[in-house]
Design a protein around this motif. Structure first.
Motif, mmCIF file in Angstrom:
data_model
loop_
_atom_site.group_PDB
_atom_site.id
_atom_site.type_symbol
_atom_site.label_atom_id
_atom_site.label_comp_id
_atom_site.label_asym_id
_atom_site.label_seq_id
_atom_site.Cartn_x
_atom_site.Cartn_y
_atom_site.Cartn_z
ATOM 1 N N LEU A 122 0.825 -1.204 0.000
ATOM 2 C CA LEU A 122 0.000 0.000 0.000
ATOM 3 C C LEU A 122 0.865 1.262 0.000
ATOM 4 O O LEU A 122 0.492 2.281 -0.601
ATOM 5 N N PHE A 153 1.635 2.953 -3.209
ATOM 6 C CA PHE A 153 0.586 3.731 -3.865
ATOM 7 C C PHE A 153 0.425 5.109 -3.239
ATOM 8 O O PHE A 153 0.088 6.072 -3.918
ATOM 9 N N TYR A 199 -2.777 10.350 -10.389
ATOM 10 C CA TYR A 199 -3.611 9.202 -10.748
ATOM 11 C C TYR A 199 -4.877 9.686 -11.456
ATOM 12 O O TYR A 199 -5.963 9.735 -10.861
ATOM 13 N N LYS A 228 -6.503 2.737 -10.822
ATOM 14 C CA LYS A 228 -5.389 2.568 -9.883
ATOM 15 C C LYS A 228 -5.793 1.698 -8.698
ATOM 16 O O LYS A 228 -5.012 0.852 -8.232
ATOM 17 N N LEU A 229 -7.009 1.889 -8.205
ATOM 18 C CA LEU A 229 -7.481 1.078 -7.082
ATOM 19 C C LEU A 229 -7.690 -0.373 -7.505
ATOM 20 O O LEU A 229 -7.426 -1.299 -6.728
ATOM 21 N N LEU A 251 -4.348 -1.864 -7.464
ATOM 22 C CA LEU A 251 -3.952 -2.150 -6.087
ATOM 23 C C LEU A 251 -4.536 -3.487 -5.634
ATOM 24 O O LEU A 251 -3.833 -4.329 -5.057
ATOM 25 N N GLN A 252 -5.798 -3.671 -5.898
ATOM 26 C CA GLN A 252 -6.483 -4.926 -5.558
ATOM 27 C C GLN A 252 -5.786 -6.114 -6.214
ATOM 28 O O GLN A 252 -5.507 -7.133 -5.573
ATOM 29 N N HIS A 311 -2.751 -6.288 -7.470
ATOM 30 C CA HIS A 311 -1.367 -6.446 -7.049
ATOM 31 C C HIS A 311 -1.278 -7.289 -5.778
ATOM 32 O O HIS A 311 -0.416 -8.166 -5.656
#
Length: 406
Positions: free
Chosen positions: A91, A94, A117, A123-124, A127-128, A130
């Protein structure tokens, strides 16, 4: 520029069925199967078990009735702490503004990152993905202008939930949701509202602030009024020193064995004291809590004079509180020891007290010994006998509540 209003952009990341999911990652044979983590009570349940009605904090016996095919795992805190730190590290790639509110609970602040962003939703999603690809864990993500609304959004459609609440739509988003979704609402407050026919956040929003204050008091009434409108002033904050420290455990089947209970309190007091010293803190308040097998609760706290992080001092006070609390001939199923009102460690009280000075050096020697050879290298008094009841690892006894075996 002058007159520009910066709209908060808060993201909540919640790891789905954290303990159970970690166990499924560590043991691929558990994937796709109903998994329960805990002893005595369910600390975590996989979504395969939740689909059959199993819930966190349910007794293992009841969970077994609902899901006879469930696979029970004791769980290990060190595994969960390790994965939590791995998630936090991801996290931080990011945004540097990451607050970990629990092992599986994170708040991120993306305010002012619109140029960085431009595709915020994408981007979120990245993140999920990743976290899923690197750790094998699914997370649910919600974003809004406040921590409360973001947390509600992330938990709406778990597992792997994803929900963005655009600025200005908070009222529309919250209105149809049940009042128990409001952060911080207690069960008793919920019951009072439902008795008055108020079941959704939208219905709560129509209640005037003065009436809520008259019913629940200034603090709770104002909080309910604000939270029903999505107003939550809490900011995402960087990691800070803990405000309190507690260690507790559930006792399978309960017990009235006084020697065993005193041994548990001694061990828990040691763990609290060791954690205090690790943070270079001392406590001004100590509390003990017990729960009987009939679910009756008893708790009491007292001031520590002078403040301390020495297990002997904590234990003496904890024992006095316990003997004052344990007034019923009913088996005890839960014991907890905690400290609060923490402050930086001070050696001033030890300067002219030889005994305190000796205790200070002894405690640090014990801490260093355990760091080198493991917690079980040294045991005090009654705590030694607990090894007959619990298995041991380098990190200490494996208590009945896995997230607290630390």
């Amino acid at each position: 520029a002058w007159g520009v209003v910066v709209v908060p952009k808060i993201v909540h990341v919640d790891v789905d069925a954290f303990f159970a999911s970690v166990e499924q990652v560590l043991n691929p044979a558990l994937r796709g199967k109903p998994v329960l983590v805990g002893r005595g009570v369910v600390a975590s349940a996989s979504y395969e078990a939740k689909a059959l009605g199993v819930k966190t904090a349910m007794t293992i016996r009841r969970a077994r009735e609902l899901c006879p095919q469930a696979i029970l795992v004791d769980g290990r805190y060190e595994h969960y702490a390790d994965y939590a730190e791995r998630i936090r590290t991801i996290l931080l790639d990011f945004t540097p503004a990451v607050e970990q509110s629990a092992l599986d609970d994170f708040y991120l602040d993306f305010t002012g990152t619109d140029r960085l962003y431009p595709d915020f939703s994408g981007k979120l999603r990245a993140l999920q993905q990743h976290i899923q690809e690197n750790l094998g864990l699914s997370v649910s993500v919600g974003t809004a202008t406040s921590k409360m609304v973001a947390a509600i959004a992330s938990r709406l459609r778990r597992p792997r939930g994803f929900h963005i609440v655009p600025p200005g739509t908070e009222d529309e988003f919250l209105a149809p949701l049940p009042i128990e979704k409001i952060f911080g609402i207690g069960h008793s407050h919920e019951q009072v509202l439902k008795e008055r026919g108020i079941r959704t956040i939208g219905e709560l929003r129509r209640v005037p602030r003065p009436l809520l204050i008259a019913t629940f008091g200034e603090a709770i009434g104002s909080q309910l009024y604000d939270r029903a409108r999505g107003m939550d002033p809490r900011e995402v904050t960087a990691p800070t020193m803990p405000k309190s420290i507690s260690r507790e455990t559930t006792i399978d089947g309960g017990t009235i064995d006084l020697d065993f209970l005193l041994g548990l309190i001694e061990y828990l007091a040691e763990r609290v004291a060791s954690t205090l010293r690790g943070f270079s803190r001392q406590a001004r308040t100590l509390a003990v809590r017990i729960r009987y097998t009939d679910f009756g609760d008893a708790a009491r706290s007292t001031s520590l004079q002078p403040p301390t992080n020495d297990e002997k001092s904590l234990l003496e006070t904890a024992m006095k509180i316990f003997h004052a609390l344990y007034t019923r001939r009913v088996a005890i199923r839960f014991v907890g020891v905690g400290v609060a009102n923490l402050e930086p460690e001070s050696l001033q009280n030890n300067l002219f007290d030889k005994n305190r000075n000796r205790r200070w050096y002894l405690s640090r020697g014990v801490d260093n010994m355990r760091k080198k050879f493991g917690w079980n290298a040294l045991f005090y008094g009654n705590g030694f006998a607990l090894r007959e009841h619990y298995s041991t690892e380098r990190s200490g006894l494996v208590l009945s509540t896995p997230c607290l075996s630390r």
